[in-house]
Design a protein around this motif. Structure first.
Motif, PDB file in Angstrom:
ATOM      1  N   HIS A 394       0.847  -1.187   0.000  1.00 58.84           N
ATOM      2  CA  HIS A 394       0.000   0.000   0.000  1.00 58.84           C
ATOM      3  C   HIS A 394       0.887   1.242   0.000  1.00 58.84           C
ATOM      4  O   HIS A 394       2.077   1.170   0.303  1.00 58.84           O
ATOM      5  N   TRP A 395       0.272   2.381  -0.310  1.00 61.95           N
ATOM      6  CA  TRP A 395       1.060   3.616  -0.378  1.00 61.95           C
ATOM      7  C   TRP A 395       1.740   3.925   0.950  1.00 61.95           C
ATOM      8  O   TRP A 395       2.877   4.408   0.980  1.00 61.95           O
ATOM      9  N   TYR A 396       1.045   3.615   2.067  1.00 66.18           N
ATOM     10  CA  TYR A 396       1.616   3.951   3.368  1.00 66.18           C
ATOM     11  C   TYR A 396       2.752   3.018   3.766  1.00 66.18           C
ATOM     12  O   TYR A 396       3.608   3.384   4.576  1.00 66.18           O
ATOM     13  N   THR A 397       2.791   1.794   3.218  1.00 72.38           N
ATOM     14  CA  THR A 397       3.923   0.908   3.521  1.00 72.38           C
ATOM     15  C   THR A 397       5.174   1.312   2.740  1.00 72.38           C
ATOM     16  O   THR A 397       6.296   0.958   3.120  1.00 72.38           O
ATOM     17  N   LEU A 398       4.982   2.060   1.656  1.00 69.47           N
ATOM     18  CA  LEU A 398       6.111   2.533   0.862  1.00 69.47           C
ATOM     19  C   LEU A 398       6.626   3.894   1.336  1.00 69.47           C
ATOM     20  O   LEU A 398       7.755   4.275   1.021  1.00 69.47           O
ATOM     21  N   MET A 399       5.806   4.615   2.107  1.00 68.47           N
ATOM     22  CA  MET A 399       6.167   5.977   2.492  1.00 68.47           C
ATOM     23  C   MET A 399       7.494   6.073   3.257  1.00 68.47           C
ATOM     24  O   MET A 399       8.290   6.993   2.995  1.00 68.47           O
ATOM     25  N   PRO A 400       7.806   5.170   4.229  1.00 64.87           N
ATOM     26  CA  PRO A 400       9.096   5.309   4.930  1.00 64.87           C
ATOM     27  C   PRO A 400      10.293   5.330   3.983  1.00 64.87           C
ATOM     28  O   PRO A 400      11.232   6.111   4.189  1.00 64.87           O
ATOM     29  N   GLY A 401      10.262   4.503   2.947  1.00 67.57           N
ATOM     30  CA  GLY A 401      11.358   4.495   1.993  1.00 67.57           C
ATOM     31  C   GLY A 401      11.493   5.810   1.264  1.00 67.57           C
ATOM     32  O   GLY A 401      12.605   6.343   1.107  1.00 67.57           O
ATOM     33  N   PHE A 402      10.363   6.389   0.825  1.00 63.76           N
ATOM     34  CA  PHE A 402      10.408   7.670   0.120  1.00 63.76           C
ATOM     35  C   PHE A 402      10.879   8.798   1.041  1.00 63.76           C
ATOM     36  O   PHE A 402      11.608   9.695   0.617  1.00 63.76           O
ATOM     37  N   VAL A 403      10.464   8.753   2.307  1.00 63.64           N
ATOM     38  CA  VAL A 403      10.886   9.788   3.261  1.00 63.64           C
ATOM     39  C   VAL A 403      12.397   9.732   3.479  1.00 63.64           C
ATOM     40  O   VAL A 403      13.077  10.764   3.489  1.00 63.64           O
ATOM     41  N   VAL A 404      12.938   8.525   3.642  1.00 59.21           N
ATOM     42  CA  VAL A 404      14.385   8.379   3.839  1.00 59.21           C
ATOM     43  C   VAL A 404      15.138   8.826   2.581  1.00 59.21           C
ATOM     44  O   VAL A 404      16.189   9.469   2.668  1.00 59.21           O
ATOM     45  N   ILE A 405      14.599   8.497   1.411  1.00 61.00           N
ATOM     46  CA  ILE A 405      15.215   8.962   0.159  1.00 61.00           C
ATOM     47  C   ILE A 405      15.227  10.488   0.110  1.00 61.00           C
ATOM     48  O   ILE A 405      16.237  11.113  -0.240  1.00 61.00           O
ATOM     49  N   GLY A 406      14.108  11.116   0.469  1.00 63.70           N
ATOM     50  CA  GLY A 406      14.034  12.572   0.483  1.00 63.70           C
ATOM     51  C   GLY A 406      15.033  13.182   1.444  1.00 63.70           C
ATOM     52  O   GLY A 406      15.672  14.198   1.136  1.00 63.70           O
ATOM     53  N   LEU A 407      15.189  12.563   2.603  1.00 61.26           N
ATOM     54  CA  LEU A 407      16.171  13.040   3.570  1.00 61.26           C
ATOM     55  C   LEU A 407      17.580  12.932   2.986  1.00 61.26           C
ATOM     56  O   LEU A 407      18.404  13.848   3.144  1.00 61.26           O
ATOM     57  N   GLY A 408      17.840  11.822   2.295  1.00 62.49           N
ATOM     58  CA  GLY A 408      19.150  11.644   1.669  1.00 62.49           C
ATOM     59  C   GLY A 408      19.421  12.668   0.584  1.00 62.49           C
ATOM     60  O   GLY A 408      20.491  13.284   0.550  1.00 62.49           O
ATOM     61  N   VAL A 409      18.443  12.875  -0.299  1.00 61.14           N
ATOM     62  CA  VAL A 409      18.617  13.845  -1.388  1.00 61.14           C
ATOM     63  C   VAL A 409      18.810  15.248  -0.818  1.00 61.14           C
ATOM     64  O   VAL A 409      19.657  16.029  -1.284  1.00 61.14           O
TER      65      VAL A 409
END
Length: 507
Positions: A394-409
């Protein structure tokens, strides 16, 4: 008091230019120190204007992709023809950015920025009124030319407006605006296409373009040298032809299965010709280092700049390595609409936009370990996405990965550009920016070609989209980890600049 300050500035400028003029042409100072002149003279107004222009270009890059199906249907275009809506734009940028950056050094960065904004805005109007795929592609080429003129000037003007110890903050704001543009693009694009039609994804550029051009006239009168110098035309032709061939080969390769295009012309042949022309370009540049070369080699004597050139390529590979397989996975495996897929990935860009200004402030104190942490976080975020991806995600199970990517970028962009430009002479700011901005689309094209090849191989082997995505992201993860390790070689302490302080005159 103001008269005394003005007199001091004039004396400093004469001393700096005299000092530069006494050096040999092959020495570190290749041209006079640029003078930043603004009718407002306010650094933050300059930054706001540049950020608006940068936002305009990045918004367009992200907004067009989501409208491709609607454009194809509206113009009754073939899949091959509609593919050129993006490719023609990208090839124009890749071929001209390095030339536009150096042209800004020689003819004035402010002039090039304003010209780029005006050309981009007029081309956007032409795109919106296009009646065929051919007309649209032609207008997109002109749009790409405008973007190529504009993009390198944004970073170059920041370099000569903000001193090294304050540049990280400015680049953080600049990068943050870029992150917000990538969030707005898919969302705004989806709303415009569904409510007003695909033509409005181009018309929406007009108010931003007009605002940027008007602000630029008042905030950025001009940034250039005090002498007229010749543009390296042989270098321009060789670099342009090489980058067109390489970009075309990488972008069109998957469509031709890396085989024959027509008759004896094949994708491998085009790539070989491009690489050969690039080698000839470098040889020619080596012989022109005392005659205003298009690519000044002294840039690469700075270890930090050379390392950050590599970082720009790997960051682009990472961005493509996340966006391309994830877009296919979200829409093909999970059945998300284009708008929902864009919103699912939006938290990453939003976090990057928020974090970038703060990371920029930290970058002013060095940035080496912040950069290493950013690359590591980016790789970790891709790993989290690979773990969470599945047929029932689901979208919410993928959100932690996108947040960490955003923090990295967010932790990578400002320090990477600040470290790259910290020791660059103001007179070479455009050339430095042009090289960095040329490497980004080349990195994206290489990353896209590799990722697509892996995805096609995995799907041909009957893997599902989730499994293909997990395999594909191993490439950017590996590249990002290697870049984090390579960043150990960055010099933490900035070397003392030979060119003296940046000069800002207020008219």
């Amino acid at each position: 008091m103001q008269a005394a300050l003005a007199g001091s500035r004039r004396a400093d400028r004469r001393a700096a230019i005299t000092k530069c003029g006494r050096r040999s042409a092959g020495a570190a100072c290749l041209s006079p120190i640029p003078v930043v002149s603004g009718r407002r003279g306010n650094q933050w107004w300059v930054l706001a204007t540049l950020s608006l222009g940068f936002f305009l270009v990045l918004l367009d890059q992200t907004i067009v992709s989501i409208a491709i199906p609607a454009i194809r249907q509206g113009l009754h275009a073939s899949l091959a023809a509609i593919g050129w809506v993006n490719n023609a734009y990208l090839i124009a940028i890749a071929a001209l950015v390095i030339t536009a950056g150096r042209l800004g050094d020689l003819r004035g960065k402010g002039k090039l920025f304003i010209t780029g904004v005006v050309l981009f805005t007029l081309a956007s109007v032409a795109c919106g009124f296009a009646q065929s795929a051919g007309e649209l592609v032609g207008a997109r080429v002109v749009q790409g030319v405008g973007a190529a003129l504009l993009i390198p000037q944004t970073m170059a003007i920041i370099m000569v407006t903000f001193p090294p110890h304050r540049r990280g903050v400015a680049l953080g704001v600049w990068a943050g605006v870029g992150g917000l543009a990538t969030v707005a693009g898919p969302t705004v694009g989806g709303l415009l296409v569904s409510s007003l039609g695909w033509r409005w994804i181009f018309f929406v550029n007009v108010p931003f373009g007009v605002a940027a051009a008007v602000l630029a006239v008042f905030a950025i009168a001009d940034v250039g040298t005090n002498e007229r110098r010749r543009l390296d035309l042989p270098g321009v032709l060789l670099a342009g032809a090489a980058l067109v061939a390489i970009s075309y080969g990488l972008l069109e390769g998957p469509d031709y299965a890396w085989g024959t295009v027509s008759s004896f012309v094949s994708i491998p042949l085009i790539l070989v010709v491009g690489v050969t022309l690039l080698a000839v370009f470098l040889v020619v540049q080596m012989s022109r280092q005392d005659r205003d070369p298009l690519l000044p080699f002294p840039l690469f004597r700075d270890r930090n700049y050379a390392l950050m050139c590599v970082g720009n390529v790997t960051l682009s590979v990472g961005l493509v390595g996340m966006a391309l397989p994830m877009t296919l996975y979200l829409q093909s495996e999970l059945g998300f609409s284009a708008v929902k897929a864009g919103l699912t990935m939006a938290p990453g860009s939003l976090v990057a936009g928020v974090v970038s200004p703060f990371a920029g402030r930290l970058a002013d104190r060095g940035g080496k370990y912040l950069l290493m942490s950013g690359f590591a976080l980016y790789a970790a975020g891709l790993g989290l996405l690979a773990i969470a991806a599945g047929r029932t995600a689901h979208w919410y199970t993928l959100m932690p990965g996108f947040v960490v990517i955003g923090l990295g970028v967010g932790c990578v962009m400002p320090p990477m550009q600040a470290i790259a430009t910290r020791n660059v002479q103001p007179a070479l700011a455009g050339a430095a920016s042009g090289v960095l901005n040329t490497l980004q689309p080349i990195g994206s094209a290489v990353g896209s070609a590799v990722i697509l090849a892996i995805l096609q191989s995995q799907l041909a082997g009957r893997a599902d989209y989730g499994g293909a995505m997990r395999t594909a992201v191993l490439v950017p993860i590996g590249v990002l980890v290697l870049t984090a390790l390579l960043s150990v070689a960055i010099r933490s302490r900035p070397s003392a600049p030979e060119h003296g302080p940046t000069l800002i005159s207020v008219k």
